[in-house]
Design a protein around this motif. Structure first.
Motif, short mmCIF file in Angstrom:
data_model
loop_
_atom_site.label_atom_id
_atom_site.label_comp_id
_atom_site.label_asym_id
_atom_site.label_seq_id
_atom_site.Cartn_x
_atom_site.Cartn_y
_atom_site.Cartn_z
N TYR A 111 4.76 -7.42 10.64
CA TYR A 111 5.07 -7.25 9.31
C TYR A 111 3.63 -7.06 8.55
CZ TYR A 111 5.79 -9.24 5.18
OH TYR A 111 5.43 -9.58 3.63
N GLU A 112 3.98 -5.65 7.78
CA GLU A 112 2.99 -5.86 7.04
C GLU A 112 2.79 -5.54 6.01
OE1 GLU A 112 -1.12 -3.24 7.24
OE2 GLU A 112 0.64 -2.98 8.58
N ARG A 113 2.60 -5.92 5.10
CA ARG A 113 2.99 -6.13 2.88
C ARG A 113 1.17 -5.41 3.03
NH1 ARG A 113 0.99 -9.35 -0.83
NH2 ARG A 113 1.00 -10.89 0.44
N THR A 114 2.22 -4.24 1.49
CA THR A 114 1.15 -3.09 1.43
C THR A 114 0.36 -4.25 -0.74
OG1 THR A 114 1.60 -1.88 0.10
CG2 THR A 114 1.15 -1.09 2.88
N TRP A 115 -0.88 -3.40 -0.95
CA TRP A 115 -0.92 -3.68 -1.96
C TRP A 115 0.07 -2.21 -2.77
CZ3 TRP A 115 -2.67 -8.03 -3.22
CH2 TRP A 115 -3.23 -8.63 -2.64
N PRO A 116 -0.32 -2.61 -4.23
CA PRO A 116 0.39 -0.79 -4.63
C PRO A 116 -0.36 -0.20 -4.37
CG PRO A 116 0.61 -2.71 -6.24
CD PRO A 116 0.32 -3.05 -4.66
N LEU A 117 0.77 1.11 -3.50
CA LEU A 117 0.07 2.22 -2.22
C LEU A 117 0.15 3.53 -2.98
CD1 LEU A 117 -2.46 2.49 -0.35
CD2 LEU A 117 -0.55 1.96 1.06
N ARG A 121 -4.81 5.20 -1.13
CA ARG A 121 -5.67 4.49 -2.78
C ARG A 121 -4.16 3.16 -3.17
NH1 ARG A 121 -8.71 8.01 -6.95
NH2 ARG A 121 -9.15 6.29 -7.66
N VAL A 122 -4.90 1.79 -3.89
CA VAL A 122 -4.73 0.82 -4.46
C VAL A 122 -4.31 0.99 -6.24
CG1 VAL A 122 -4.68 -2.26 -4.63
CG2 VAL A 122 -5.36 -0.82 -2.51
N TYR A 123 -2.91 0.48 -5.96
CA TYR A 123 -2.96 1.12 -7.35
C TYR A 123 -2.56 -0.50 -8.27
CZ TYR A 123 -3.94 5.60 -7.31
OH TYR A 123 -5.01 7.13 -6.85
N ASN A 124 -3.20 -1.57 -8.15
CA ASN A 124 -2.60 -2.81 -8.67
C ASN A 124 -2.31 -2.60 -10.06
OD1 ASN A 124 -2.68 -3.42 -6.15
ND2 ASN A 124 -4.71 -5.19 -6.66
N GLY A 125 -1.26 -3.71 -10.71
CA GLY A 125 -0.98 -3.41 -11.47
C GLY A 125 -2.34 -4.50 -13.11
N SER A 126 -2.28 -5.11 -12.31
CA SER A 126 -3.90 -5.65 -12.45
C SER A 126 -5.10 -6.49 -11.13
CB SER A 126 -3.47 -6.82 -13.82
OG SER A 126 -3.21 -8.02 -13.76
N PRO A 152 3.39 -2.56 -10.67
CA PRO A 152 2.27 -1.90 -10.76
C PRO A 152 2.70 -0.62 -10.56
CG PRO A 152 4.14 -3.35 -9.32
CD PRO A 152 4.46 -3.54 -10.05
N ARG A 153 1.16 -0.08 -10.25
CA ARG A 153 1.90 2.22 -10.39
C ARG A 153 1.64 2.73 -9.29
NH1 ARG A 153 -4.57 2.34 -12.04
NH2 ARG A 153 -4.61 0.78 -11.16
N ALA A 154 2.41 1.81 -8.53
CA ALA A 154 2.29 2.23 -7.57
C ALA A 154 3.20 2.08 -6.27
CB ALA A 154 1.35 3.63 -6.50
N PRO A 155 3.82 3.14 -5.48
CA PRO A 155 4.90 1.70 -5.03
C PRO A 155 4.50 1.10 -3.86
CG PRO A 155 5.74 4.64 -4.53
CD PRO A 155 4.38 4.17 -5.37
N VAL A 156 4.88 -0.16 -3.37
CA VAL A 156 4.38 -1.33 -2.79
C VAL A 156 5.07 -0.34 -1.29
CG1 VAL A 156 4.54 -3.82 -2.28
CG2 VAL A 156 4.48 -2.92 -4.40
N HIS A 157 4.54 -0.81 0.12
CA HIS A 157 5.94 -1.01 0.72
C HIS A 157 5.38 -1.51 2.44
CE1 HIS A 157 4.54 3.72 1.23
NE2 HIS A 157 4.15 3.91 0.24
#
Length: 433
Positions: free
Chosen positions: A327-333, A337-342, A350-355
């Motif tokens: 199991y693995e969760r990414t940051w918004p990606l 590159r990471v694009y977290n909401g904040s 979030p500023r990108a999809p989450v995987h």
């Protein structure tokens, strides 16, 4: 059924046991959504040709629906045959429990029941999600059976790799697997996508045994449930190119049109979430990985038909994979590159999809290790056996949990090892990427 034949020769008596399939008795019963969520398709197998009928009803089974069957011939040396039956139960009442039996006058299944989802988009959608579950070492199955018996899900997503493998033993492993999941798949719509372990005989076991909506349901399809537009794809067209390069372009063009329609202003207003699922992930940090590093689905073959730009262009919110037995969760990606909401609230707007990768349901190959240290885009990872619980509460809030069945709280309750809220107040393309 067994037939015992006694034979005598030169004063010696011996017995020979001949095994016959129970020809007409339905087995491997499972259900799926049709073109609408109040259309339910019942699928099952027999080992001789017979009628395809379903008795069903709300309080008594006073209705009869008829369908059809097709003979499926396994590609092994014995060319074992079975008839796979499909019956559509159309235009059912929403939010209603139905009882049913599948079969014919030559033999009926046991009685099962299912509940149709509520109408519209404004209700809580509950899903169990996993991939890579086999006949052997199916660690998650007892807990899934308990969950389904307690009416905890509206549907199940199995993200590729079934049985390990459905074609083995002349297809008998596939039969055992389909009977093994019957207690859950006959009661909750069981929605799927193909994985690499389904590749034998050009994925025929997968395409024959499961019934998904749409004209290309054996490869890719989409469907709407509650506030979510789901899109199922085949990552395998990028890897098994001997079956035709045209499959890659066909799926890509279909996906682009489907996502464009889902992303229209009207559809995003009524059903704002877009979730895509397929077997092999775009990103993973497993130390024994090969596929993620190839980046076929992410970047395409020779730079053509890469899928990640479509996630950006049409604002896909969440992407679900399996294949890695972990199991693995990414940051918004996006594009590594990471694009977290904040900083404090990475999953709020979030500023990108989450995987999410959820391939640890349990199979004979065990679980997969991770490389160390974790890559910057990896938020959480675990090699414990388990599955994912998903709840879409409304048009802005989704809650995801990963449970560990290897170290459960008790025999009925797996342990929650990860959870997060995905919150989006505006669903749209990621313009800043």
């Amino acid at each position: 059924m067994k037939l015992f034949i006694l034979m005598t020769s030169l004063g010696l008596c011996w017995a020979r046991i001949i095994h016959f399939e129970n020809d007409y008795q339905p087995q491997q019963v499972h259900i799926s959504f049709g073109d609408k969520t109040n259309d339910i398709v019942v699928t099952w197998s027999t080992f001789n040709d017979t009628k395809s009928e379903v008795k069903y009803g709300k309080h008594q089974m006073n209705k009869l629906a008829s369908g059809s069957s097709k003979v499926f011939v396994d590609g092994g040396k014995m060319h074992r045959r079975q008839w796979i039956h499909r019956v559509l139960l159309p235009n059912l009442e929403f939010n209603t429990r139905y009882m049913y039996r599948a079969g014919s006058d030559n033999g009926w299944s046991q009685m099962f029941s299912f509940k149709t989802p509520p109408a519209g988009e404004d209700w809580v959608l509950r899903i169990a999600i996993y991939g890579d579950m086999g006949v052997n070492n199916s660690m998650s199955l007892p807990f899934l059976k308990e969950d389904v018996a307690e009416d905890k899900y509206d549907m199940i997503l199995h993200v590729g790799d079934f049985a390990y493998d459905m074609n083995e033993e002349e297809g008998r492993v596939g039969d055992r697997f389909m009977n093994m999941i019957e207690p859950i798949a006959a009661r909750v719509p069981y929605m799927t996508c193909p994985g690499n372990h389904e590749s034998a005989y050009n994925f025929t076991h997968y395409s024959h045994r499961f019934t998904m909506p749409g004209e290309e349901s054996n490869l890719y399809y989409s469907f709407d449930v509650g506030p979510i537009h789901f899109v199922s794809i085949s990552t395998e067209v990028y890897y098994f190119t001997q079956y035709g390069l045209k499959l890659i372009s066909n799926q890509y063009e279909w996906l682009k049109k489907d996502l464009a329609k889902a992303n229209s202003d009207a559809n995003r207003k009524s059903r704002p979430w877009i979730i895509l699922f397929g077997h092999r992930p775009m990103y993973c940090s497993n130390s024994n990985d090969i596929d993620c590093s190839l980046e076929y689905t992410r970047k395409g073959l020779l730079g053509l038909y890469g899928l990640e730009p479509l996630l950006k262009e049409f604002g896909v919110d969440l992407v679900i994979w399996a294949h890695e037995h972990s199991y693995e969760r990414t940051w918004p990606l996006y594009d590594n590159r990471v694009y977290n909401g904040s900083y404090l609230q990475p999953y709020v707007n979030p500023r990108a999809p989450v995987h999410i990768i959820t391939g640890s349901a349990g199979c004979r190959e065990g679980t997969d290790p991770f490389e160390k240290p974790a890559l910057p885009w990896s938020a959480y990872r675990s090699s414990e056996y388990g599955y994912t619980k998903f709840n879409a509460y409304n048009k802005t809030h989704i809650h995801v949990e990963q449970v560990d069945v290897e170290n459960p709280i008790d025999s009925r309750n797996p342990r929650v090892i990860d959870q997060f809220w995905l919150i989006k107040h505006l669903h749209q393309p990621y313009y800043d990427l």
